[in-house]
Write a protein that holds these residues in place. Sequence first.
Motif, mmCIF file in Angstrom:
data_model
loop_
_atom_site.group_PDB
_atom_site.id
_atom_site.type_symbol
_atom_site.label_atom_id
_atom_site.label_comp_id
_atom_site.label_asym_id
_atom_site.label_seq_id
_atom_site.Cartn_x
_atom_site.Cartn_y
_atom_site.Cartn_z
ATOM 1 N N GLU A 1 0.836 -1.196 0.000
ATOM 2 C CA GLU A 1 0.000 0.000 0.000
ATOM 3 C C GLU A 1 0.876 1.252 0.000
ATOM 4 O OE1 GLU A 1 -3.162 -0.319 -0.246
ATOM 5 O OE2 GLU A 1 -3.468 -2.402 0.336
ATOM 6 N N SER B 1 -3.550 8.310 -9.429
ATOM 7 C CA SER B 1 -2.488 7.293 -9.387
ATOM 8 C C SER B 1 -1.435 7.659 -10.431
ATOM 9 C CB SER B 1 -3.068 5.904 -9.666
ATOM 10 O OG SER B 1 -3.938 5.513 -8.641
ATOM 11 N N GLU C 1 -3.114 5.133 -2.320
ATOM 12 C CA GLU C 1 -4.145 4.138 -2.034
ATOM 13 C C GLU C 1 -4.707 4.304 -0.625
ATOM 14 O OE1 GLU C 1 -2.374 0.433 -4.678
ATOM 15 O OE2 GLU C 1 -1.335 1.039 -2.847
#
Length: 484
Positions: free
Chosen positions: A173, A200, A177
């Motif tokens: 992670e 992202s 996220e």
Amino acid sequence: MLGSRRSPHRSTPHRVTATLATLGLLAAGAALQVTATATEAHAATPHRVLFDNAHAETAGNADWIISTSQPDPLGQDATPSAETDWTGALSSWGVALQKTGAYSLKTLPSGSSITYGGTAATDLSNFDTLVLPEPNVLYTSAEKTAIMNFVKNGGGLFMISDHTGADRNNDGEDAVEILNDLMSNNSVDSTDPFGFAIDSLSIGSDHPSAVSDSADPVLHGSFGTVTKSLIASGTTATLKPADNSSVKGLLYRTGYSGTTGAFFATSTFGSGRVAFWGDSSPVDDGTGQSGNTLYDGWNDTSATNAALALNATAWLAGASGSGGGSTTCTAAQLLGNSGFESGGAAWSATSGVITSSTAEPARTGSYYAWLGGTGTATTDTLSQTVAIPSGCAATLSFHLHVDTAETTTGTAYDTLKVQVLSGSGTVLGTLATYSNLDAASGYTRRSFSLSGWAGQTVTLKFTGTEGSRLQTSFVIDDTALDIA
């Protein structure tokens, strides 16, 4: 009381009363004078800021702490004057705040959990602002509930991300996220509560520029004027004003504007405030614990990162840019003709909205505002423009009575929106939406924090919209905008 307002609400006596607005404006205007005095003294109650270090903020090359003394950085040096007096890549940030005398800083140590409403000294109930500096461990369900409720109830939240793939502890992670999970997967509001999602992306380098907004307290606060920031491997956010109209991009990646490429953004949620920054490098001061490879973005002369971080902290904490001094707020009620007893004075309203008709009861006095109640397709508005002084805690309140001829128990046919607008008419925030489903006997007091708009001139607007058949009456009396 139930009945159409068409006849009594549009009656001749009401129209005559509405013409009293001009006669009452001078008196109402005089009542609006409020003084906010800036002093050089330190704030009597420091703005309390908690920096999170319980989610791998020092993993790998990261060193996102203000001091190695935790929870209290004063244990390392009680009177720091230079960034090296405290150890951590965020020590410049912490020392700059500490030197003002207006802030009380703490760190949530590794191994702890974020809580709200508990008894721990680091519980969020003891703080005004929470800083999440590039977290690398997912927040638990309980932690996400705590964070979201903290903001909803008036707390400030500073979220600092990094580029996608910056998984410093190799747990699968990264900050993109983790922060998106906080916003989209919590028990309080998962429907895009802040009005943005983090992209992202891994942007190698850039110098995002500030938008032109001389009134924004983050861009133009007492810690300085913000012109540029920097990206040294970071990301941006996509704004979704349809989900939260208060979201606002302040600095944008080169070539981007509007809803895409926002490198720094602010928003509100409930009574609280939110800030987002797309890279941790701007707050990195290049000094920290031995063995870390750091980047000095704080002192980079090609950007104004220090001013941006400090102004944003002040805004989030409710200081509204008070910096090294404090703003003394004289307690006052800002709305003119708050009980409508001077007819339409100080208010702008659809014809017939402000009335003394006995078809609906005033809560106090004789006059009130009546939106809807016609049983036809109608839109009524009621508004007033007011300047909220910087540094003030501001609360809007009003008493609302709703009655309706609608018989449904599940469909909102008729609505009343309560909104905050900018000087240009842009909706800054929707405080509440009521409908025929809220019908009840008597008046109910409603209140909302407007502290997020301290330092701005805003318009408070009520908009009542009816369908084409059965009436719903939205009756308002005894309004107030109290500051303290």
